[in-house]
Scaffold this motif. Structure first.
Motif, PDB file in Angstrom:
ATOM      1  N   LEU A 175       0.934  -1.295  -0.080  1.00 30.32           N
ATOM      2  CA  LEU A 175       0.021  -0.012  -0.016  1.00 30.32           C
ATOM      3  C   LEU A 175       0.661   1.284   0.125  1.00 30.32           C
ATOM      4  O   LEU A 175       0.426   2.081  -0.591  1.00 30.32           O
ATOM      5  N   GLN A 176       2.033   1.147   0.671  1.00 25.56           N
ATOM      6  CA  GLN A 176       2.918   2.339   0.571  1.00 25.56           C
ATOM      7  C   GLN A 176       3.584   2.464  -0.724  1.00 25.56           C
ATOM      8  O   GLN A 176       3.509   4.046  -1.112  1.00 25.56           O
ATOM      9  N   GLN A 177       3.587   1.497  -1.199  1.00 26.28           N
ATOM     10  CA  GLN A 177       4.238   1.691  -2.702  1.00 26.28           C
ATOM     11  C   GLN A 177       3.155   1.873  -3.822  1.00 26.28           C
ATOM     12  O   GLN A 177       3.491   2.386  -5.056  1.00 26.28           O
ATOM     13  N   ASN A 178       2.103   1.718  -3.309  1.00 26.34           N
ATOM     14  CA  ASN A 178       0.838   1.711  -4.650  1.00 26.34           C
ATOM     15  C   ASN A 178      -0.293   2.727  -3.876  1.00 26.34           C
ATOM     16  O   ASN A 178      -1.404   1.999  -3.494  1.00 26.34           O
ATOM     17  N   PRO A 179      -0.134   3.940  -3.751  1.00 27.89           N
ATOM     18  CA  PRO A 179      -1.006   4.802  -3.084  1.00 27.89           C
ATOM     19  C   PRO A 179      -2.473   4.678  -3.886  1.00 27.89           C
ATOM     20  O   PRO A 179      -3.392   5.387  -3.371  1.00 27.89           O
ATOM     21  N   ASN A 180      -2.373   4.276  -5.001  1.00 32.95           N
ATOM     22  CA  ASN A 180      -3.755   4.445  -5.913  1.00 32.95           C
ATOM     23  C   ASN A 180      -4.472   3.240  -5.574  1.00 32.95           C
ATOM     24  O   ASN A 180      -5.556   2.760  -6.048  1.00 32.95           O
ATOM     25  N   PHE A 181      -4.170   2.408  -4.550  1.00 36.97           N
ATOM     26  CA  PHE A 181      -5.030   1.359  -4.153  1.00 36.97           C
ATOM     27  C   PHE A 181      -5.162   1.461  -2.553  1.00 36.97           C
ATOM     28  O   PHE A 181      -4.522   1.954  -1.864  1.00 36.97           O
ATOM     29  N   ARG A 182      -6.553   0.766  -1.912  1.00 42.51           N
ATOM     30  CA  ARG A 182      -6.695   0.827  -0.604  1.00 42.51           C
ATOM     31  C   ARG A 182      -7.506  -0.483  -0.195  1.00 42.51           C
ATOM     32  O   ARG A 182      -7.761  -1.111  -1.056  1.00 42.51           O
ATOM     33  N   LEU A 183      -7.327  -0.755   0.998  1.00 41.14           N
ATOM     34  CA  LEU A 183      -8.068  -1.848   1.478  1.00 41.14           C
ATOM     35  C   LEU A 183      -9.551  -1.835   1.663  1.00 41.14           C
ATOM     36  O   LEU A 183     -10.007  -0.655   1.855  1.00 41.14           O
ATOM     37  N   VAL A 184     -10.016  -2.826   1.392  1.00 42.67           N
ATOM     38  CA  VAL A 184     -11.696  -2.875   1.421  1.00 42.67           C
ATOM     39  C   VAL A 184     -11.725  -3.567   2.737  1.00 42.67           C
ATOM     40  O   VAL A 184     -11.485  -4.750   3.066  1.00 42.67           O
ATOM     41  N   PRO A 185     -12.822  -2.974   3.721  1.00 41.47           N
ATOM     42  CA  PRO A 185     -12.882  -3.692   4.936  1.00 41.47           C
ATOM     43  C   PRO A 185     -13.940  -4.968   4.652  1.00 41.47           C
ATOM     44  O   PRO A 185     -14.850  -5.090   3.775  1.00 41.47           O
ATOM     45  N   LEU A 186     -13.448  -6.220   5.285  1.00 37.45           N
ATOM     46  CA  LEU A 186     -14.241  -7.698   4.885  1.00 37.45           C
ATOM     47  C   LEU A 186     -14.974  -7.916   5.834  1.00 37.45           C
ATOM     48  O   LEU A 186     -14.780  -7.658   7.160  1.00 37.45           O
ATOM     49  N   LEU A 187     -16.241  -8.712   5.492  1.00 42.44           N
ATOM     50  CA  LEU A 187     -17.059  -9.347   6.440  1.00 42.44           C
ATOM     51  C   LEU A 187     -17.012  -8.886   7.737  1.00 42.44           C
ATOM     52  O   LEU A 187     -16.480  -9.349   8.643  1.00 42.44           O
ATOM     53  N   ALA A 188     -17.939  -8.025   8.079  1.00 40.77           N
ATOM     54  CA  ALA A 188     -17.843  -7.602   9.346  1.00 40.77           C
ATOM     55  C   ALA A 188     -18.232  -8.674  10.672  1.00 40.77           C
ATOM     56  O   ALA A 188     -17.951  -8.620  11.913  1.00 40.77           O
ATOM     57  N   GLN A 189     -18.915  -9.676  10.048  1.00 42.34           N
ATOM     58  CA  GLN A 189     -19.431 -10.700  11.137  1.00 42.34           C
ATOM     59  C   GLN A 189     -18.264 -11.991  11.263  1.00 42.34           C
ATOM     60  O   GLN A 189     -18.442 -12.605  11.955  1.00 42.34           O
ATOM     61  N   TRP A 190     -16.995 -11.750  10.587  1.00 38.37           N
ATOM     62  CA  TRP A 190     -16.159 -12.648  10.855  1.00 38.37           C
ATOM     63  C   TRP A 190     -15.461 -12.370  12.070  1.00 38.37           C
ATOM     64  O   TRP A 190     -14.907 -11.432  12.400  1.00 38.37           O
ATOM     65  N   PRO A 191     -15.231 -13.526  12.735  1.00 34.30           N
ATOM     66  CA  PRO A 191     -14.805 -13.278  14.158  1.00 34.30           C
ATOM     67  C   PRO A 191     -12.902 -12.894  14.298  1.00 34.30           C
ATOM     68  O   PRO A 191     -12.816 -12.447  15.399  1.00 34.30           O
ATOM     69  N   GLU A 192     -12.378 -13.250  13.256  1.00 32.81           N
ATOM     70  CA  GLU A 192     -10.755 -12.758  13.374  1.00 32.81           C
ATOM     71  C   GLU A 192     -10.529 -11.972  12.418  1.00 32.81           C
ATOM     72  O   GLU A 192     -10.542 -12.364  11.187  1.00 32.81           O
ATOM     73  N   ARG A 193      -9.673 -10.747  12.997  1.00 38.42           N
ATOM     74  CA  ARG A 193      -9.143  -9.680  12.034  1.00 38.42           C
ATOM     75  C   ARG A 193      -7.780  -9.548  11.811  1.00 38.42           C
ATOM     76  O   ARG A 193      -7.133 -10.225  12.469  1.00 38.42           O
ATOM     77  N   GLY A 194      -7.453  -8.986  10.699  1.00 41.28           N
ATOM     78  CA  GLY A 194      -5.913  -8.784  10.374  1.00 41.28           C
ATOM     79  C   GLY A 194      -5.423  -7.906  11.933  1.00 41.28           C
ATOM     80  O   GLY A 194      -6.067  -7.257  12.311  1.00 41.28           O
ATOM     81  N   LEU A 195      -4.150  -8.417  11.999  1.00 37.72           N
ATOM     82  CA  LEU A 195      -3.538  -7.737  13.048  1.00 37.72           C
ATOM     83  C   LEU A 195      -3.257  -6.121  13.027  1.00 37.72           C
ATOM     84  O   LEU A 195      -3.420  -5.582  11.716  1.00 37.72           O
ATOM     85  N   GLU A 196      -3.183  -5.201  14.046  1.00 40.41           N
ATOM     86  CA  GLU A 196      -3.255  -3.897  13.769  1.00 40.41           C
ATOM     87  C   GLU A 196      -2.146  -3.550  13.202  1.00 40.41           C
ATOM     88  O   GLU A 196      -0.820  -4.067  13.412  1.00 40.41           O
ATOM     89  N   PRO A 197      -1.985  -2.479  12.224  1.00 33.96           N
ATOM     90  CA  PRO A 197      -3.274  -1.716  11.872  1.00 33.96           C
ATOM     91  C   PRO A 197      -4.250  -1.975  10.975  1.00 33.96           C
ATOM     92  O   PRO A 197      -4.604  -1.241  10.225  1.00 33.96           O
ATOM     93  N   LEU A 198      -4.239  -3.180  10.522  1.00 32.25           N
ATOM     94  CA  LEU A 198      -5.016  -3.696   9.378  1.00 32.25           C
ATOM     95  C   LEU A 198      -6.385  -4.401   9.620  1.00 32.25           C
ATOM     96  O   LEU A 198      -6.395  -5.824   9.164  1.00 32.25           O
TER      97      LEU A 198
END
Ligand code: SAM
Length: 304
Positions: A249-272
């Motif tokens: 993401l740092q090398q490609n500022p023209n892309f961003r992360l999409v938040p995935l499945l709010a109901q999924w119980p386990e998330r990416g580690l901070e800050p993602l």
């Protein structure tokens, strides 16, 4: 006798191949075959099943869940390609990429092809699915698997994805990429090896995998019409997961992360936290990581 591993206690997941049958027909067939259907699971606990019981998964459509070690390898539905034996976590990438029928899609590191056949099912066999792999033997296995699954919209190439020409005319309409590159496999409970190599050797191996993964990501983002990309690994190391995504993401500022499945119980580690993780304890699956990147339309550009 062989030692029990956490993998032996995971539910058995079965993806219904909608290119060949429907969930309703598969459920009916299994009921007639002596399995007892308990309906749709409403919470994770409902995936802990006794012999011969099964449910529909609570997060993923077209996914049926059975008791651990239920063996389908000799079952008609498996041999006829009506069901695919695929861990729940590994069904996330194609489901989240969700390429519409008719779209042009790349599966960058595709063999043995379970995610490719899942993509084809979502695309209803319409459009184009370019699948690459470096390993000819694994591609041969993949050919057999795709034939049995009734996949018909694919083009296999025994090719280094990093050498694919992103400006090639055949890829000019590619809007979706699934990138599931080689990784340490540290999330696969059946492979987990605690008698690990020397820490220095292990560190060097992870660094080299992470650098390959980042190269694959950067290469993928160069396809001119790309809209969405799913990145996944069966690794539990942040070095191959969040850290690769953050660098990209740092090398490609023209892309961003999409938040995935709010109901999924386990998330990416901070800050993602937009990304998903999966594990034997929190999701009853193999260890896994998924991120979805989308292109940002820059303000100055002309809308389509
Ligand atoms: N997506 C597959 C599936 O769901 O069945 C599993 C893919 S596996 C994690 C990674 C694959 O990447 C391996 O089959 C490996 O041969 C392939 N691979 C490694 N380096 C590659 C490269 N430079 N170009 C294309 N494929 C590569």
């Amino acid at each position: 006798s062989a030692q029990q591993t956490p993998g032996d206690r995971l539910p058995r997941y079965v993806r219904v191949n909608t290119l060949k049958t429907s969930v309703g027909d598969a459920v009916d067939y299994l009921k007639r075959d002596g399995f007892s259907y308990l309906g749709q699971a409403l919470k994770l606990d409902n995936l802990t099943l006794k012999n011969k019981q099964f449910v529909m998964d609570l997060h993923l459509p077209e996914l049926l869940v059975f008791s651990p070690k239920t063996d389908f390898h000799d079952h008609f539905l498996y041999k006829a390609g009506h069901i695919i034996l695929q861990d729940k976590a590994s069904c996330l990438p194609a489901y989240l990429l969700d390429p519409p029928p008719g779209s042009h899609v790349i599966d960058a590191c595709a063999a043995p092809g379970n995610k490719t056949s899942h993509l084809a099912a979502i695309m209803k066999n319409r459009g184009r699915l370019f699948a690459f792999d470096l390993d000819g033997k694994r591609l041969a296995t993949m050919s057999t698997l795709l034939l049995r699954a009734g996949v018909a919209c694919h083009q296999l190439a025994n090719q280094d994805f990093l050498k694919v020409d992103t400006n090639g005319p055949q890829y000019k309409d590619v809007e979706y990429i699934l990138l599931d590159p080689s990784c340490s496999g540290s999330g696969m409970v059946c492979l987990r090896d605690d008698s690990a190599a020397h820490p220095e050797v292990e560190k060097a191996r992870l660094a080299s995998l992470a650098s390959f993964q980042l190269q694959c990501l950067n290469h993928s983002l160069r396809f001119p019409r790309l809209k969405r990309l799913v990145y996944s690994t069966c690794s539990i190391h942040s070095q191959e997961n969040e850290e690769v995504i953050a660098a990209c993401l740092q090398q490609n500022p023209n892309f961003r992360l999409v938040p995935l499945l709010a109901q999924w119980p386990e998330r990416g580690l901070e800050p993602l936290p937009q990304c998903l993780r999966a594990s034997t304890t929190k999701t009853l699956t193999q260890g896994f990581f998924v991120a979805l990147l989308e292109k940002v339309c820059d303000a100055g550009s002309i809308k389509e």
